[in-house]
Design a protein around this motif. Structure first.
Motif, PDB file in Angstrom:
ATOM      1  N   ALA A   1       0.921  -0.895  -0.009  1.00 22.20           N
ATOM      2  CA  ALA A   1      -0.135   0.069   0.112  1.00 22.20           C
ATOM      3  C   ALA A   1       0.819   1.036   0.241  1.00 22.20           C
ATOM      4  N   VAL A   2       1.701   0.760   0.918  1.00 24.07           N
ATOM      5  CA  VAL A   2       2.678   2.502   0.221  1.00 24.07           C
ATOM      6  C   VAL A   2       3.016   2.465  -0.944  1.00 24.07           C
ATOM      7  N   VAL A   3       4.474   1.273  -1.146  1.00 24.53           N
ATOM      8  CA  VAL A   3       4.802   1.966  -2.246  1.00 24.53           C
ATOM      9  C   VAL A   3       3.291   2.010  -3.287  1.00 24.53           C
ATOM     10  N   PHE A   4       2.418   1.592  -3.613  1.00 24.83           N
ATOM     11  CA  PHE A   4       1.299   2.705  -4.578  1.00 24.83           C
ATOM     12  C   PHE A   4       0.904   3.583  -3.736  1.00 24.83           C
TER      13      PHE A   4
ATOM     14  N   ARG B   1      -5.880   4.126 -14.648  1.00 23.12           N
ATOM     15  CA  ARG B   1      -4.694   2.977 -14.085  1.00 23.12           C
ATOM     16  C   ARG B   1      -4.950   2.891 -13.185  1.00 23.12           C
ATOM     17  N   PHE B   2      -4.232   3.712 -12.205  1.00 24.63           N
ATOM     18  CA  PHE B   2      -4.500   3.439 -10.848  1.00 24.63           C
ATOM     19  C   PHE B   2      -5.704   3.027  -9.982  1.00 24.63           C
ATOM     20  N   SER B   3      -6.500   3.738 -10.277  1.00 26.96           N
ATOM     21  CA  SER B   3      -8.175   2.799  -9.870  1.00 26.96           C
ATOM     22  C   SER B   3      -8.105   0.960 -10.191  1.00 26.96           C
ATOM     23  N   ILE B   4      -7.527   0.518 -11.737  1.00 25.29           N
ATOM     24  CA  ILE B   4      -7.452  -0.446 -12.020  1.00 25.29           C
ATOM     25  C   ILE B   4      -6.127  -1.206 -10.760  1.00 25.29           C
ATOM     26  N   LEU B   5      -5.252  -0.270 -10.434  1.00 22.21           N
ATOM     27  CA  LEU B   5      -4.350  -0.693  -9.902  1.00 22.21           C
ATOM     28  C   LEU B   5      -4.287  -0.921  -8.668  1.00 22.21           C
ATOM     29  N   ALA B   6      -5.359  -0.095  -7.988  1.00 16.00           N
ATOM     30  CA  ALA B   6      -5.994  -0.535  -6.944  1.00 16.00           C
ATOM     31  C   ALA B   6      -6.525  -2.136  -6.630  1.00 16.00           C
ATOM     32  N   LEU B   7      -7.747  -2.197  -7.700  1.00 18.23           N
ATOM     33  CA  LEU B   7      -8.161  -3.107  -7.888  1.00 18.23           C
ATOM     34  C   LEU B   7      -7.423  -4.814  -7.824  1.00 18.23           C
ATOM     35  N   PHE B   8      -5.544  -4.660  -7.935  1.00 17.34           N
ATOM     36  CA  PHE B   8      -4.873  -5.751  -8.406  1.00 17.34           C
ATOM     37  C   PHE B   8      -4.711  -5.261  -6.819  1.00 17.34           C
ATOM     38  N   LEU B   9      -4.116  -4.327  -6.203  1.00 15.80           N
ATOM     39  CA  LEU B   9      -3.791  -4.260  -4.942  1.00 15.80           C
ATOM     40  C   LEU B   9      -4.880  -4.783  -3.788  1.00 15.80           C
TER      41      LEU B   9
ATOM     42  N   LEU C   1     -20.482  -7.835   7.850  1.00 12.97           N
ATOM     43  CA  LEU C   1     -20.137  -6.713   8.050  1.00 12.97           C
ATOM     44  C   LEU C   1     -18.230  -7.201   7.342  1.00 12.97           C
ATOM     45  N   GLU C   2     -17.766  -8.164   7.428  1.00 13.64           N
ATOM     46  CA  GLU C   2     -16.426  -8.529   6.792  1.00 13.64           C
ATOM     47  C   GLU C   2     -16.460  -7.914   5.245  1.00 13.64           C
ATOM     48  N   ALA C   3     -17.477  -8.433   4.964  1.00 10.14           N
ATOM     49  CA  ALA C   3     -17.302  -7.235   3.076  1.00 10.14           C
ATOM     50  C   ALA C   3     -17.454  -6.006   3.775  1.00 10.14           C
ATOM     51  N   VAL C   4     -18.220  -5.074   4.268  1.00 10.52           N
ATOM     52  CA  VAL C   4     -18.187  -4.022   4.381  1.00 10.52           C
ATOM     53  C   VAL C   4     -16.065  -3.087   4.790  1.00 10.52           C
ATOM     54  N   LEU C   5     -15.883  -3.687   5.701  1.00  6.91           N
ATOM     55  CA  LEU C   5     -14.560  -3.597   6.116  1.00  6.91           C
ATOM     56  C   LEU C   5     -13.512  -3.998   5.095  1.00  6.91           C
ATOM     57  N   PHE C   6     -13.244  -5.042   4.691  1.00  7.03           N
ATOM     58  CA  PHE C   6     -12.784  -4.968   3.237  1.00  7.03           C
ATOM     59  C   PHE C   6     -12.931  -3.979   2.591  1.00  7.03           C
ATOM     60  N   LEU C   7     -13.836  -3.724   1.895  1.00  7.59           N
ATOM     61  CA  LEU C   7     -14.671  -2.759   0.862  1.00  7.59           C
ATOM     62  C   LEU C   7     -14.144  -1.022   1.172  1.00  7.59           C
ATOM     63  N   LEU C   8     -13.902  -1.346   2.374  1.00 12.80           N
ATOM     64  CA  LEU C   8     -13.385   0.272   3.212  1.00 12.80           C
ATOM     65  C   LEU C   8     -12.416   0.151   2.627  1.00 12.80           C
ATOM     66  N   LEU C   9     -11.274  -1.552   2.783  1.00 15.91           N
ATOM     67  CA  LEU C   9      -9.847  -1.003   2.506  1.00 15.91           C
ATOM     68  C   LEU C   9      -9.346  -0.502   1.246  1.00 15.91           C
ATOM     69  N   PHE C  10     -10.616  -1.550   0.752  1.00 16.21           N
ATOM     70  CA  PHE C  10     -10.363  -1.245  -1.756  1.00 16.21           C
ATOM     71  C   PHE C  10     -11.126   0.375  -1.530  1.00 16.21           C
ATOM     72  N   LEU C  11     -11.695   1.062  -0.624  1.00 16.28           N
ATOM     73  CA  LEU C  11     -12.504   2.805  -0.870  1.00 16.28           C
ATOM     74  C   LEU C  11     -10.461   3.548  -0.720  1.00 16.28           C
ATOM     75  N   PHE C  12     -10.144   2.609   0.786  1.00 14.64           N
ATOM     76  CA  PHE C  12      -8.893   3.794   1.091  1.00 14.64           C
ATOM     77  C   PHE C  12      -7.970   3.737   0.134  1.00 14.64           C
ATOM     78  N   TYR C  13      -7.779   2.448  -0.569  1.00 14.07           N
ATOM     79  CA  TYR C  13      -6.839   2.826  -1.763  1.00 14.07           C
ATOM     80  C   TYR C  13      -6.840   3.688  -3.061  1.00 14.07           C
ATOM     81  N   LEU C  14      -8.455   3.886  -2.931  1.00 18.21           N
ATOM     82  CA  LEU C  14      -9.397   5.126  -4.426  1.00 18.21           C
ATOM     83  C   LEU C  14      -8.925   6.289  -3.237  1.00 18.21           C
TER      84      LEU C  14
END
Length: 608
Positions: free
Chosen positions: A39-42, A75-83, A109-122
């Motif tokens: 995530a830091v590298v991204f 590009r970076f949104s797609i890269l966020a998906l790969f991450l 609840l778990e799904a929301v937690l991980f979607l928040l992780l993807f939101l963090f990348y965006l």
């Protein structure tokens, strides 16, 4: 902005299709650290790329800057998906929460937690992009407002899934078994989703209004004018709302809601400031055109079509991928579990299907619906001049490219030229309407055909044939990868025997004995085939007796004794046949007693 909808829905597909093979119950060592490092590298790459574009924007054209900005965002949104995919599949972060009872009870609840992780990348991408993006907004829009607006605009894409999942979690913990049984049936699943889609379509606009924090437009000449245009078109609506998207700086309007009581007209402050009265009329006429042509209902139809398609193709496609010729070889070569490879391939298939469907099917109809809504201005005002001047202002003040289309809109130049054509010859409007009717009819017919085939394969006459075909292919693939696996040959032999392919069954069981000469299952089954095969050319009494004796030396279970008795019978050794049948009966399970009594009676009858 609409692309963010697709990114979130793809992230949801990535999450929901991620499953781990049996025996894998923890992430790799230091997985959390490496996920953080990724995530830091991204973040560093994202910030460096947008800063580089910001430095160049001073010496390149504004339109070119906009083009390059959109490319970087993509590009970076797609890269966020790969991450995000790496976090799930490579680092297996879902396993960090496998011991938490709350997540097992409420999987949403778990799904929301991980979607928040993807939101963090965006958010990292949007935060990095602001250094360039701010050139296209007024000074009243801050970075914070820009990021929050992106988040709030994107979240409605997940609203139907979230509500559906929450209700499903609640229903599964309720003490009503009959309800759970119905909801897990094919009819129950389809009914539940359809009812829910309709409910969200009707009441969703009210929830989205709250999510976007839209307030009623203040009493003014503009509000009176919008109300008058809606009255001319006999359009029912709940309210006219001020849509302060990105600080109200976006020059746009919208309509949401299929039912008048929950339908809202949305306008942004920038649109009100920029446009003249007749131009505002033309924009509202465009939005009314969406309602009058039932575009919102068609969007529900297309979305339901996609869900239904996935429902019907899920199992068949999963089985086809599982039986894929190269997947066994590749997974064995890479040392990856075959089940993991299947899950990853199926996720990629769903993502590809989703992107293609929304980009080319949904996108095609969206573009043409926008064009049809444009032509509604002829119904109210008979002159598209105000709408054309509106498009010119949007291009000039927003920095949008004049001739660059996107997946859900024709370019401004294409829209203007079509309106000009219709101004001189209104038959183009009817031609476009007929084209859309034809395409919608074709879509419905193709959907019915696909659903019919899907139903046949999943629940109808084609189900058994398809599953037999897949089973045969899977066994063939596995044998090629593990040619010395006697258990596989045993399963193959049993499968072919049940299918009536006796020659293939004999070959498979002979391969078992080549690898494992004392395999009880193969000895017994092959002896039975030689003694009783419907294809008399394959019968061989001598081999049947030889193989059944070898099996009997290993075990004297009832079914082994029965095969030996049958072999004695075909060799006219009635004494030993009766003797073996009596011993088999004495050892028989209670559920098989009737069968063994019939066998004994048959042999005694032949002996006498």
């Amino acid at each position: 902005m609409f692309s963010n909808f697709i990114y979130f829905l793809v992230a949801l597909i990535v999450y929901t299709t991620c499953h781990y093979p049996e025996g894998v119950d923890s992430p790799p060592e230091h997985a959390l650290f490496y996920a953080f490092l990724s995530a830091v590298v991204f973040a560093v790459l994202s910030r460096a790329s947008f800063n580089r574009l910001a430095a160049r924007s001073a010496v390149i054209d504004r339109e070119v800057t906009d083009h390059k900005l959109n490319n970087l965002l993509t590009r970076f949104s797609i890269l966020a998906l790969f991450l995000f995919g790496m976090d799930l599949y490579f680092f297996r972060l879902k396993l960090l929460f496998s011991d938490f009872a709350i997540f097992r009870l409420f999987p949403t609840l778990e799904a929301v937690l991980f979607l928040l992780l993807f939101l963090f990348y965006l958010v990292i991408v949007w935060d990095s992009a602001w250094v360039v993006q701010k050139e296209f907004f007024s000074s009243s829009v801050s970075k914070r407002n820009f990021v929050i607006s992106n988040i709030s605009f994107s979240l409605p894409a997940l609203l139907p899934w979230f509500l559906l999942s929450v209700v499903a979690d609640i229903l599964h913990i309720l003490p009503f078994p009959f309800l759970s049984d119905f909801l897990t049936s094919p009819l129950g699943e389809v009914s539940y989703v359809l009812v829910f889609l309709v409910a969200v379509a009707v009441f969703g606009p009210y929830m989205i209004r709250r999510l976007w924090r839209c307030n009623p437009l203040e009493p003014s000449m503009v509000r009176d004018r919008i109300r008058r245009v809606c009255s001319m078109a006999q359009l029912r609506y709940a309210d006219i709302l001020k849509w302060e998207l990105f600080g109200g700086s976006m020059i746009t309007a919208g309509v949401m809601g299929i039912w008048g009581r929950f339908r809202y007209i949305l306008v942004t402050p920038a649109l009100i400031r920029l446009l003249e009265d007749d131009e505002i009329d033309s924009v509202i006429a465009h939005e009314i055109g969406h309602v009058k042509n039932h575009h919102l209902l068609y969007y529900i139809l297309f979305f339901a079509g996609y869900i239904g398609f996935i429902y019907f193709v899920f199992d068949p496609v999963m089985l086809l991928i599982y039986s894929g010729k190269g997947l066994f070889t590749v997974s064995a070569f890479l040392g990856v579990s075959h089940d993991t490879a299947v899950t990853a391939c199926f996720s990629l298939f769903l993502i590809l299907l989703f992107v293609l469907y929304f980009r080319y099917v949904f996108g095609f109809f969206m573009r043409n619906f926008e064009r049809q809504a444009d032509t509604y201005v002829f119904t109210l005002t008979r002159d598209p001049g105000a709408l054309i001047s509106t498009f010119n202002k949007i291009a000039r003040f927003s920095g949008q490219s004049w001739d660059k289309p996107n997946w859900h809109h024709f370019s401004i130049k294409e829209r203007v030229r079509f309106l000009e054509k219709c101004r001189y010859d209104e038959s183009y409007i009817k031609q476009h309407d007929r084209k859309l009717k034809f395409m919608i009819t074709g879509y419905v017919l193709v959907t019915i055909l696909v659903f019919g085939l899907g139903y046949s394969v999943n629940f109808g006459s084609g189900n058994k044939l398809f599953k037999n075909y897949i089973a045969e292919k899977v066994l063939e693939r596995k044998i090629r990868v593990e040619p010395e696996n006697s258990d596989l040959y045993t399963i193959v032999g049993d499968y072919y025997y049940d299918m009536g392919k006796y020659e293939e069954a004999r070959g498979a069981w002979e391969n078992v004995l080549r690898i494992d000469p004392e395999n009880l299952h193969a000895l017994n089954n092959l002896a039975w085939l030689y003694a009783t095969c419907e294809d008399k050319s394959l019968r061989n009494g001598k081999k049947a007796l030889e193989l059944s004796k070898q099996a009997l030396e290993i075990s004297r279970e009832a079914f082994i004794l029965d095969t030996y008795a049958e072999a004695c019978y075909v060799n006219n050794d009635m004494g030993n046949a009766v003797k073996a049948a009596k011993e088999a009966l004495s050892k028989a399970d209670s559920s098989k007693v009737t069968y063994y009594k019939q066998q004994l009676s048959r042999f005694i009858g032949e002996e006498s």
